[in-house]
Design a protein around this motif. Structure first.
Motif, PDB file in Angstrom:
ATOM      1  N   ALA A  30       0.499  -1.288   0.053  1.00  0.00           N
ATOM      2  CA  ALA A  30      -0.114   0.056   0.425  1.00  0.00           C
ATOM      3  C   ALA A  30       0.789   1.119  -0.133  1.00  0.00           C
ATOM      4  CB  ALA A  30      -1.068   0.053   1.606  1.00  0.00           C
ATOM      5  N   ASP A  31       1.965   1.261   0.595  1.00  0.00           N
ATOM      6  CA  ASP A  31       2.674   2.738   0.535  1.00  0.00           C
ATOM      7  C   ASP A  31       4.002   2.464  -0.734  1.00  0.00           C
ATOM      8  OD1 ASP A  31       2.251   2.673   3.606  1.00  0.00           O
ATOM      9  OD2 ASP A  31       4.413   1.945   4.435  1.00  0.00           O
ATOM     10  N   TYR A  32       4.150   1.400  -1.192  1.00  0.00           N
ATOM     11  CA  TYR A  32       4.472   2.073  -2.265  1.00  0.00           C
ATOM     12  C   TYR A  32       2.933   2.510  -3.646  1.00  0.00           C
ATOM     13  CZ  TYR A  32       6.802   1.196  -6.891  1.00  0.00           C
ATOM     14  OH  TYR A  32       6.982   1.087  -8.380  1.00  0.00           O
ATOM     15  N   ILE A  33       2.328   2.247  -2.892  1.00  0.00           N
ATOM     16  CA  ILE A  33       1.410   2.513  -3.855  1.00  0.00           C
ATOM     17  C   ILE A  33       0.708   3.832  -3.747  1.00  0.00           C
ATOM     18  CG2 ILE A  33      -1.270   2.349  -5.178  1.00  0.00           C
ATOM     19  CD1 ILE A  33      -1.063  -0.274  -4.841  1.00  0.00           C
ATOM     20  N   THR A  37      -6.897  13.986  -3.032  1.00  0.00           N
ATOM     21  CA  THR A  37      -6.247  14.118  -1.187  1.00  0.00           C
ATOM     22  C   THR A  37      -5.128  12.752  -0.947  1.00  0.00           C
ATOM     23  OG1 THR A  37      -7.257  13.810  -0.551  1.00  0.00           O
ATOM     24  CG2 THR A  37      -8.330  16.310  -1.045  1.00  0.00           C
ATOM     25  N   ASP A  38      -4.600  13.829  -0.305  1.00  0.00           N
ATOM     26  CA  ASP A  38      -3.161  12.971   0.112  1.00  0.00           C
ATOM     27  C   ASP A  38      -4.576  11.738   0.881  1.00  0.00           C
ATOM     28  OD1 ASP A  38      -1.352  13.650  -0.127  1.00  0.00           O
ATOM     29  OD2 ASP A  38      -0.576  14.959   1.439  1.00  0.00           O
ATOM     30  N   PRO A  39      -5.605  11.459   1.995  1.00  0.00           N
ATOM     31  CA  PRO A  39      -6.498  10.225   2.319  1.00  0.00           C
ATOM     32  C   PRO A  39      -6.624   9.566   1.410  1.00  0.00           C
ATOM     33  CG  PRO A  39      -6.689  12.972   3.391  1.00  0.00           C
ATOM     34  CD  PRO A  39      -5.726  13.341   2.609  1.00  0.00           C
ATOM     35  N   GLU A  40      -7.231  10.434  -0.026  1.00  0.00           N
ATOM     36  CA  GLU A  40      -7.845   9.292  -0.463  1.00  0.00           C
ATOM     37  C   GLU A  40      -6.751   8.727  -1.484  1.00  0.00           C
ATOM     38  OE1 GLU A  40     -11.250  12.882  -2.298  1.00  0.00           O
ATOM     39  OE2 GLU A  40      -8.892  12.463  -2.867  1.00  0.00           O
ATOM     40  N   ILE A  41      -6.107   9.055  -1.395  1.00  0.00           N
ATOM     41  CA  ILE A  41      -4.550   8.517  -2.341  1.00  0.00           C
ATOM     42  C   ILE A  41      -4.873   7.082  -1.196  1.00  0.00           C
ATOM     43  CG2 ILE A  41      -2.203   8.383  -2.440  1.00  0.00           C
ATOM     44  CD1 ILE A  41      -3.024  10.650  -4.148  1.00  0.00           C
ATOM     45  N   LYS A  42      -4.429   7.706  -0.019  1.00  0.00           N
ATOM     46  CA  LYS A  42      -3.800   6.736   0.376  1.00  0.00           C
ATOM     47  C   LYS A  42      -5.111   5.479   1.087  1.00  0.00           C
ATOM     48  CE  LYS A  42      -2.269   5.576   5.879  1.00  0.00           C
ATOM     49  NZ  LYS A  42      -0.894   5.394   5.277  1.00  0.00           N
ATOM     50  N   ALA A  43      -6.410   5.691   0.857  1.00  0.00           N
ATOM     51  CA  ALA A  43      -7.817   5.267   1.433  1.00  0.00           C
ATOM     52  C   ALA A  43      -7.229   3.684   0.190  1.00  0.00           C
ATOM     53  CB  ALA A  43      -8.867   5.157   1.341  1.00  0.00           C
ATOM     54  N   VAL A  44      -7.737   4.413  -1.315  1.00  0.00           N
ATOM     55  CA  VAL A  44      -7.539   3.462  -2.232  1.00  0.00           C
ATOM     56  C   VAL A  44      -5.743   2.576  -2.594  1.00  0.00           C
ATOM     57  CG1 VAL A  44      -6.451   5.429  -4.187  1.00  0.00           C
ATOM     58  CG2 VAL A  44      -8.612   3.302  -4.605  1.00  0.00           C
ATOM     59  N   SER A  45      -5.495   2.776  -1.951  1.00  0.00           N
ATOM     60  CA  SER A  45      -4.302   2.237  -1.847  1.00  0.00           C
ATOM     61  C   SER A  45      -3.850   1.512  -1.748  1.00  0.00           C
ATOM     62  CB  SER A  45      -2.220   2.922  -1.354  1.00  0.00           C
ATOM     63  OG  SER A  45      -1.945   4.505  -3.004  1.00  0.00           O
ATOM     64  N   ASP A  46      -4.432   1.375   0.345  1.00  0.00           N
ATOM     65  CA  ASP A  46      -4.562   0.217   0.996  1.00  0.00           C
ATOM     66  C   ASP A  46      -5.619  -0.653   0.255  1.00  0.00           C
ATOM     67  OD1 ASP A  46      -3.568  -0.476   3.462  1.00  0.00           O
ATOM     68  OD2 ASP A  46      -5.673  -0.593   4.366  1.00  0.00           O
ATOM     69  N   TYR A  47      -6.676   0.083  -0.246  1.00  0.00           N
ATOM     70  CA  TYR A  47      -7.938  -1.360  -0.612  1.00  0.00           C
ATOM     71  C   TYR A  47      -7.050  -1.794  -2.120  1.00  0.00           C
ATOM     72  CZ  TYR A  47     -12.173  -2.703  -2.845  1.00  0.00           C
ATOM     73  OH  TYR A  47     -13.004  -3.680  -2.775  1.00  0.00           O
ATOM     74  N   ALA A  48      -6.333  -1.511  -2.398  1.00  0.00           N
ATOM     75  CA  ALA A  48      -5.584  -2.399  -3.349  1.00  0.00           C
ATOM     76  C   ALA A  48      -4.319  -3.336  -3.339  1.00  0.00           C
ATOM     77  CB  ALA A  48      -5.028  -1.266  -4.795  1.00  0.00           C
ATOM     78  N   ALA A  49      -4.007  -3.092  -2.264  1.00  0.00           N
ATOM     79  CA  ALA A  49      -3.021  -3.895  -1.463  1.00  0.00           C
ATOM     80  C   ALA A  49      -3.781  -5.287  -0.687  1.00  0.00           C
ATOM     81  CB  ALA A  49      -2.633  -3.070  -0.424  1.00  0.00           C
ATOM     82  N   GLY A  50      -5.132  -4.766  -0.904  1.00  0.00           N
ATOM     83  CA  GLY A  50      -5.895  -6.452  -0.428  1.00  0.00           C
ATOM     84  C   GLY A  50      -6.823  -6.958  -1.245  1.00  0.00           C
ATOM     85  N   LEU A  51      -6.537  -6.000  -2.301  1.00  0.00           N
ATOM     86  CA  LEU A  51      -7.663  -6.904  -3.458  1.00  0.00           C
ATOM     87  C   LEU A  51      -6.717  -8.530  -3.685  1.00  0.00           C
ATOM     88  CD1 LEU A  51      -8.327  -4.275  -5.456  1.00  0.00           C
ATOM     89  CD2 LEU A  51      -9.903  -5.883  -4.221  1.00  0.00           C
TER      90      LEU A  51
END
Length: 209
Positions: A163-166, A194-208
């Motif tokens: 998630a951090d890399y994304i 925004t930063d929170p939006e990017i972080k949220a979708v990055s973390d979601y992608a990691a869990g797919l």
């Protein structure tokens, strides 16, 4: 006439076979390169242990080749994707080496990372599946697929990635630091987030999966 035609056909088949052999990726050399050059950051099987270095195991072969090529630059042109570390790593690689490395790493099974922030999973899911209509941000699934499998060669697999890399890559697109996205697509999308939006979708992608 018939014998001549058959002879010509045979010669063409032999020539085609030899050309195919010449173009076949040297996976033994790729393995050696992976173990001596790439393993320190990505591990020999492409399952990096550090979020600063992406997992490349199971990534699309065409996408990996595209990235390697764009880290180096060709025909006197500067790299399309600038990175001091990767630039140094690919400096001694020829196109055939890059193709072989891409094929080699794409053959490994990804050991996926889990999503870690359950508090933002709902927002991440919404952006991934539907985008952010009020900002003109399209759904991530439109290019990367509902399960994050991606589509070669332009859209990488994101499922199971750090998630951090994304997050870092999306911000690099947003800030214009990374510019090798087709038709500036990621830059036009990320700049609206925004930063929170990017972080949220990055973390979601990691869990797919």
């Amino acid at each position: 006439m018939i014998k001549r035609s058959l002879l010509l056909s045979s010669l063409l088949l032999v020539a085609g076979s030899l050309q195919a052999q010449d173009q076949a990726p040297d996976l033994d050399k790729a393995k050696q390169t992976a173990e001596t050059l790439c393993a320190a950051c990505h591990m020999a099987d492409g399952n990096s242990q550090l979020a600063a270095n992406p997992k490349i195991a199971g990534q699309h072969e065409d996408y990996l080749f595209k990235q390697l090529r764009e880290f180096k630059g060709w025909n006197g042109n500067p790299p399309v994707r600038e990175n001091a570390i990767m630039g140094g790593m690919v400096a001694g690689l020829e196109e055939a080496d890059m193709r072989a490395l891409a094929k080699y790493y794409s053959s490994f099974e990804l050991q996926p990372e889990p999503a870690k922030n359950l508090e933002t999973i709902e927002l991440g899911q919404q952006i991934w599946r539907a985008g952010i209509a009020s900002k003109g941000v399209p759904a991530c699934a439109g290019c990367h697929g509902p399960a994050g499998a991606g589509m070669p060669a332009q859209y990488p697999r994101l499922s199971g990635q750090f998630a951090d890399y994304i997050d870092v890559q999306m911000k690099a697109f947003r800030d214009g630091v990374r510019q090798n996205d087709p038709n500036s697509m990621m830059r036009m999308i990320a700049i609206k987030m925004t930063d929170p939006e990017i972080k949220a979708v990055s973390d979601y992608a990691a869990g797919l999966r």
